[in-house]
Design an enzyme around this catalytic site. Sequence first.
Site, PDB file in Angstrom:
ATOM      1  N   CYS A 100       9.711 -11.987 -18.310  1.00 24.77           N
ATOM      2  CA  CYS A 100       9.694 -11.036 -19.099  1.00 24.77           C
ATOM      3  C   CYS A 100       7.935 -10.699 -19.386  1.00 24.77           C
ATOM      4  CB  CYS A 100      10.466 -11.035 -20.492  1.00 24.77           C
ATOM      5  SG  CYS A 100      11.914 -10.435 -20.408  1.00 24.77           S
ATOM      6  N   PHE A 235      12.636 -27.583 -32.422  1.00 28.12           N
ATOM      7  CA  PHE A 235      12.201 -29.258 -32.145  1.00 28.12           C
ATOM      8  C   PHE A 235      13.632 -29.786 -32.473  1.00 28.12           C
ATOM      9  CE2 PHE A 235       7.939 -27.767 -32.528  1.00 28.12           C
ATOM     10  CZ  PHE A 235       7.388 -28.147 -31.606  1.00 28.12           C
ATOM     11  N   ALA A 236      14.685 -29.311 -32.159  1.00 25.72           N
ATOM     12  CA  ALA A 236      16.148 -29.820 -32.247  1.00 25.72           C
ATOM     13  C   ALA A 236      15.956 -30.961 -31.277  1.00 25.72           C
ATOM     14  CB  ALA A 236      17.330 -28.937 -32.232  1.00 25.72           C
ATOM     15  N   ARG A 237      15.789 -32.178 -31.702  1.00 21.14           N
ATOM     16  CA  ARG A 237      15.871 -33.337 -30.654  1.00 21.14           C
ATOM     17  C   ARG A 237      16.534 -34.738 -31.249  1.00 21.14           C
ATOM     18  NH1 ARG A 237       9.981 -32.888 -27.743  1.00 21.14           N
ATOM     19  NH2 ARG A 237      10.093 -30.401 -27.463  1.00 21.14           N
ATOM     20  N   GLY A 238      17.538 -35.332 -30.648  1.00 21.06           N
ATOM     21  CA  GLY A 238      18.093 -36.468 -31.291  1.00 21.06           C
ATOM     22  C   GLY A 238      18.788 -36.245 -32.597  1.00 21.06           C
TER      23      GLY A 238
END
Length: 253
Positions: A100, A235-238
Amino acid sequence: MNGARTQKVIKVTGDARAEVEDLVALERRLRVRVNGSERLSLYCTPLMVRELVVGLLVTEGVAEGVCAERMSIVYGEEITVDVAAEGRVSTKGASVTSGCVGGISFEKKHTTRARSDPMRMGAGRLLDVFGRFQHRSDLYNSTGCVHSAALSDGEDILCHAEDIGRHNAVDKVIGYALLEELGFSGRLMLASGRLSSEIVSKCARWGIPLVVSRTAPTALALDIAEESGVTVVGFARGRRFNIYTHPERITFP
């Protein structure tokens, strides 16, 4: 139409070299005509094209009264889509890339509908849904070069899409939801890539109250989210994540 093809590559590991076949993601030019006139041109992964076109045209405000059942799609070196629209059609065409860049700005199209959405979600359930979303990215696991997006009701993943463009993946999900009349209240948009202002504006446009990504949002995206009432999680990690806006929607034991 497949989303990838095989390619011979030389794989180097330390001092060792080996010729192997690998999968690479396909990229096709997509030309969209509305009532006979070309309105959009972009590059995309040739999967869920119908959903991409519906999501893009409606969110973009290019056409009203889009007749999805009268859509014609021709696949080739380029993909050509002919769409019939019964309502207003923008007289301004647009050429956008898979990311985009140079496209139409979404900054002024967001609403405050999400602000009144009473949705609440437990932190553990959010991480569980996001973990299941990440494990569904088959094309990414095969090629390593596409983005994914999904719509969830907090329990199940209602739609999942992949594309070379972050924005395209989100448009495919929105298009699917519109075609299937899933509704956007109480939903989560899950995304694999950076949350730019355009992506958050797309979600705000439809009143999606919660957007979650494994990477970061931009400052402008957060300004839009704050104003429109969208909760942004990055930062959604683990077992960890950051809440950037409207934290009241995320509950803890």
